[in-house]
Write an enzyme that holds these catalytic residues in place. Structure first.
Site, PDB file in Angstrom:
ATOM      1  N   HIS A 158      16.323 -31.974  53.492  1.00 16.13           N
ATOM      2  CA  HIS A 158      17.297 -31.379  52.568  1.00 16.13           C
ATOM      3  C   HIS A 158      17.517 -29.876  52.745  1.00 16.13           C
ATOM      4  O   HIS A 158      17.807 -29.168  51.787  1.00 16.13           O
ATOM      5  CB  HIS A 158      16.900 -31.665  51.125  1.00 16.13           C
ATOM      6  CG  HIS A 158      17.132 -33.093  50.697  1.00 16.13           C
ATOM      7  ND1 HIS A 158      18.016 -33.933  51.348  1.00 16.13           N
ATOM      8  CD2 HIS A 158      16.600 -33.810  49.673  1.00 16.13           C
ATOM      9  CE1 HIS A 158      18.013 -35.117  50.732  1.00 16.13           C
ATOM     10  NE2 HIS A 158      17.166 -35.076  49.730  1.00 16.13           N
ATOM     11  N   HIS A 181      23.934 -34.608  45.439  1.00 17.65           N
ATOM     12  CA  HIS A 181      22.736 -35.411  45.132  1.00 17.65           C
ATOM     13  C   HIS A 181      22.676 -35.758  43.644  1.00 17.65           C
ATOM     14  O   HIS A 181      21.644 -35.552  43.001  1.00 17.65           O
ATOM     15  CB  HIS A 181      21.483 -34.650  45.561  1.00 17.65           C
ATOM     16  CG  HIS A 181      20.296 -35.506  45.859  1.00 17.65           C
ATOM     17  ND1 HIS A 181      19.837 -36.473  44.989  1.00 17.65           N
ATOM     18  CD2 HIS A 181      19.466 -35.550  46.934  1.00 17.65           C
ATOM     19  CE1 HIS A 181      18.761 -37.045  45.506  1.00 17.65           C
ATOM     20  NE2 HIS A 181      18.519 -36.511  46.698  1.00 17.65           N
ATOM     21  N   GLU A 214      24.371 -41.069  48.008  1.00 18.87           N
ATOM     22  CA  GLU A 214      24.630 -39.786  48.649  1.00 18.87           C
ATOM     23  C   GLU A 214      25.420 -40.015  49.943  1.00 18.87           C
ATOM     24  O   GLU A 214      24.859 -40.431  50.951  1.00 18.87           O
ATOM     25  CB  GLU A 214      23.319 -39.075  48.963  1.00 18.87           C
ATOM     26  CG  GLU A 214      22.384 -38.922  47.778  1.00 18.87           C
ATOM     27  CD  GLU A 214      20.940 -38.778  48.229  1.00 18.87           C
ATOM     28  OE1 GLU A 214      20.646 -37.872  49.037  1.00 18.87           O
ATOM     29  OE2 GLU A 214      20.104 -39.595  47.798  1.00 18.87           O
TER      30      GLU A 214
END
Length: 345
Positions: free
Chosen positions: A106, A180, A310
């Site tokens: 991420h 997200h 996502e």
């Protein structure tokens, strides 16, 4: 339709953070903040007209400042995983931050979720929106190139939330952006979301190893727990995925990447609310909130109390030449669009 802005707090570095509320002519609204270009809440009616927020969020800035589960965040410079945080571009090796065991996740530690974005509100015809912009300097978290990223959120009278990502760079780099959000269509804080019924427009899923790193193989969903081509409760088979405590897998969205096409439809039978997702992205990660702790770090939400869909490029794409490329070069513009449409049945 209207746009409102108000103070949302101050960071430890003295940066002033703003909360934006976009309201359509039906009185339904979304909340956004320029900290992490984050979607805070989505307030839409059930079949009886009762409005509730369906996106897990915090009521104040403080929990967003560090260590939260990416509630509604813009994730980058590279969402999801990169094997050992390593890749090569034109023969040059790069090591980016390792922050998930031995892998990159991420965007690293100072990722896009934990930065203050510039913001500008707008209204065009039948939509209201906020455009966020961030410049990520060369070398941040180990990524090459100065990257300029723009996230455009818009909201209309059809209860459609459109998220458009664009990015440019001054040197070749890898970029993979996603939102997200954690959805519970019965209302955030209402308990499990595993009774929601989902259809996912995918015939295939990425094969992964024990660390959820794609192996490069693509598997059919036929006769597996990953087959959501017919309406299926998300939780029907979630307990069979013991090693991951639920779903945390990337689907290959059916149809041509780069074109806006259906990706998923999820219905909450109790409230009648549904969420339809369309995207230009090649993939979509289904995550069933397997690791939410059920305390103040997650606004009280526990494991399986929400789901994430996502839309994104495939994890570890920089190391898999067979995957759709995430390499962005100078003179190019990365563009991706995802639409979330809310309604009732």
């Amino acid at each position: 339709m209207k746009t409102q802005s108000e103070d949302f707090g101050t960071t430890p570095d003295g940066e002033e953070v703003t909360r934006f509320t976009l309201t359509n002519s039906h009185g339904n609204s979304i909340g956004l903040t320029n900290w992490g270009a984050t979607l805070i809440d989505v307030n839409v009616p059930d079949r009886d007209g009762n409005i509730a927020n369906v996106n897990l969020c915090f009521d104040s800035l403080a929990p967003y400042l560090s260590g939260h589960p990416y509630f509604g965040s813009t994730v980058g410079r590279f969402c999801n995983r990169i094997d050992q945080g390593k890749f090569s571009i034109h023969g040059v090796d790069y090591q980016v931050t390792v922050n998930a065991g031995k892998h990159h996740l991420h965007g690293g530690k100072k990722n896009f979720t934990y930065q203050l974005w510039d913001a500008a509100t707008y209204q065009k015809d039948d939509v209201v929106g906020v455009q966020f912009q961030l410049t990520s300097p060369d070398g941040q978290e180990g990524f090459p190139g100065t990257l300029t990223a723009i996230v455009d959120y818009s909201w209309n009278d059809h209860n459609e939330l459109k998220i458009e990502f664009t990015a440019t760079t001054d040197a070749p780099t890898h970029v993979n952006l996603t939102n997200h959000s954690y959805w519970n269509l019965a209302g955030a804080g209402s308990g499990t979301a595993m009774d929601h019924v989902a259809v996912i427009e995918a015939d295939e899923i990425l094969d992964v190893d024990e660390d959820l790193i794609p192996t490069g193989k693509i598997n059919s969903v036929d006769d597996t727990v990953f087959d959501f081509r017919k309406p299926t409760a998300i939780g029907d088979r979630v307990d069979t995925l013991k090693s991951t405590k639920g779903y945390d897998h990337c689907y290959v969205v059916r149809g041509a990447a780069g074109t806006l096409r259906p990706a998923a439809r999820v219905v909450d039978p109790k409230s009648g609310r549904f969420l339809e997702i369309e995207t230009t992205q090649p993939g979509m990660q289904l995550y069933t909130a397997n690791h939410l702790p059920g305390n103040e770090k997650s606004a009280g939400a526990g494991s399986h109390d929400a789901f994430c869909l996502e839309t994104q490029h495939y994890p570890n794409a920089p190391n898999r030449p067979s995957f759709p490329s995430t390499l962005l070069k100078p003179g190019e513009t990365m563009r991706q669009t995802t639409v979330h449409r809310f309604g009732v049945q």
